[in-house]
Design a protein around this motif. Structure first.
Motif, PDB file in Angstrom:
ATOM      1  N   MET A 174     -43.347  -1.115  -7.644  1.00 52.76           N
ATOM      2  CA  MET A 174     -44.567  -1.902  -7.858  1.00 52.76           C
ATOM      3  C   MET A 174     -44.219  -3.206  -8.556  1.00 52.76           C
ATOM      4  O   MET A 174     -44.709  -4.268  -8.197  1.00 52.76           O
ATOM      5  N   ALA A 178     -44.360  -7.028  -7.210  1.00 51.07           N
ATOM      6  CA  ALA A 178     -45.195  -8.041  -7.866  1.00 51.07           C
ATOM      7  C   ALA A 178     -44.407  -9.293  -8.151  1.00 51.07           C
ATOM      8  O   ALA A 178     -44.965 -10.368  -8.333  1.00 51.07           O
TER       9      ALA A 178
ATOM     10  N   ARG B 254     -52.668  -4.977  -8.302  1.00 55.47           N
ATOM     11  CA  ARG B 254     -51.303  -4.614  -8.658  1.00 55.47           C
ATOM     12  C   ARG B 254     -51.209  -4.197 -10.126  1.00 55.47           C
ATOM     13  O   ARG B 254     -50.584  -3.202 -10.484  1.00 55.47           O
TER      14      ARG B 254
END
Lengths: 179, 271
Positions: A174, A178, B254
């Protein structure tokens, strides 16, 4: 209430049900049946649909653990179970090299369903006939980047360690995503 | 620690590959319903072997290789076990009956043939004993397993097994960045060279087979041999490789996803 799920897969009798039972806060909803096929009578019962365990994270979040049926004739369930998973764990019985090829094939199948993070858990590492991890890595043809960790599915700390390693990997992906 | 199992489930090719890659020393015992055999290794190289009760003395091997005639063989046998293979080899070389090269080549041929015979076993059990080293009184060789694996695989008749190993021809091959074997010492067949010339992550096995007019079994056999020898690895063709996806948590940014995973980590730690 938000829910997330992880899938525990692997060949027949790899220890998936035991793994989920060890950390689930509810009695695992297990749909086990007596084994009728002589060749598969390593144990008396097997999971024909799925195991289903739960860990409450907090008031708003629940983690579900789904175990897939080990026998190949139930593989039509796999794709359904893999939908929307955070990641998956491939359990391999370290004492049964005859299942390594099957484990490899299951791993490939799940990667094709959803290329989410995964790790391979070498179960039954507490037994003296268990294969060494490095031998297993070669036999399973796992790349050095794939996490292959020792596991004892009936031991809570061991199971926690596997789950945490998978979560760290998910987190890393993740964060990399990002960046 | 234990390396034991059934050849039906874990083939000789896979075992040799494991011994080769892990550079193992020890002895691999194989047994089917009729006969026992064993192969000894030192640092991942084949050193010695025996098949059933067959006479594998140096005298017998040289006789079978036509390096000794019947009279010479009989005379040596009559002398019984007064000297071991190493002493006998030295004696024969010094006496000019055979050259050192012929001794080594005959032993190598014997061991290579032995492994090829074992390749035909699809049933039987195996056990690897890392404590049992090659016998000291015999001439130990250092035969690389890569070529044995490739040659053994050429002889594999089990189409089903190949299909099991390579279920789909939609995958591609790519050269390993650090091959497990010395590529310069590989002896490839003409067929294998043709496939090697097409190896590229963009070419699926199906495309290579079409280009070379090979059938499914032929391309599988060549690809499997190259993979087992540690020269190449299987990859998804570049055009169809799915990009790694971030695990999906619907309707979450996110940042929320990261926070959620961190909450799960914290909870698991506290179990």
């Amino acid at each position: 209430m938000q829910t997330v799920k992880m899938v525990v897969t692997g060949p027949f009798n790899a220890g998936k049900t035991a793994f989920i039972k060890t950390v689930s806060e509810i009695d695992v909803v297990s749909t086990e049946r007596k084994i009728t096929k002589e060749s598969e009578k390593v144990k008396d019962t097997t999971t024909v649909a799925m195991d289903f365990g739960r860990i409450t994270i907090d008031n708003d979040l629940v983690l579900y653990l789904f175990g897939t049926p080990g026998q190949r004739r139930f593989d039509f369930m796999w794709e359904i179970l893999s939908e929307g998973m955070l990641g998956f764990i491939v359990m391999v019985d370290s004492c049964r090299p005859e299942t390594f090829r099957e484990a490899r094939s299951i791993l490939e199948t799940f990667r094709a369903y959803a290329p989410t993070p995964y790790i391979v858990a070498a179960n039954k590492q507490d037994r003296k006939e268990a294969w060494d991890l490095e031998d297993m890595r070669i036999a399973l043809r796992l790349d050095s980047t794939v996490k292959l960790l020792p596991c004892v599915a009936t031991d809570k700390e061991s199971v926690k360690n596997i789950l945490l390693e998978l979560l760290y990997q998910i987190l890393q992906e993740m964060e990399n995503g990002a960046a | 620690m234990a390396l034991k199992g059934n050849l039906r489930d874990f083939s000789l090719s896979q075992l040799l590959n494991l011994i080769h890659l892990a550079k193992k020393s020890g002895t691999l015992f194989l047994e089917d319903s009729r006969v026992k055999a064993w192969l000894s290794f030192r640092e991942g190289k084949l050193a010695y072997g025996k098949y059933g009760d067959e006479d594998n003395s140096l005298a017998a091997i040289l006789y079978n290789a036509r390096k000794l005639n019947a009279n010479q063989f009989r005379a040596l046998k009559e002398r019984g076990n007064s000297m071991n293979d190493k002493e006998l080899g030295l004696l024969l070389v010094n006496a000019g009956y055979v050259s050192q090269q012929e001794v080594l080549a005959s032993l190598q041929e014997y061991l290579t043939t032995l492994v090829h015979r074992l390749y035909s076993w699809v049933e039987g059990t195996f056990y690897f004993d890392s404590e049992k080293m090659p016998p000291q009184d015999r001439i130990n060789l250092r035969i690389g397993l890569d070529n044995l694996i490739i040659e053994g695989t050429r002889r594999l008749k089990e189409v089903e097994q190949l299909q099991d190993e390579i279920p789909s021809l939609d995958i591609a091959l790519k050269f390993r960045e650090q091959p497990d074997t010395d590529v310069r010492n590989l002896r490839l067949s003409k067929e294998e060279w043709r496939v090697v010339s097409f190896i590229n992550p963009k070419n699926s096995l199906k495309q290579i087979a079409q280009a070379l007019k090979m059938n499914d079994i032929e391309i599988r056999r060549v690809a499997y041999g190259l993979v087992q020898a540690g020269v190449v690895e299987m990859v998804r063709p570049e055009m169809t490789t799915p990009r790694p996806i971030i695990p999906g948590i619907p309707n979450a940014t996110r940042q929320e996803q990261v926070s959620l995973v961190k909450r799960i980590i914290q909870r698991i730690r506290s179990l």
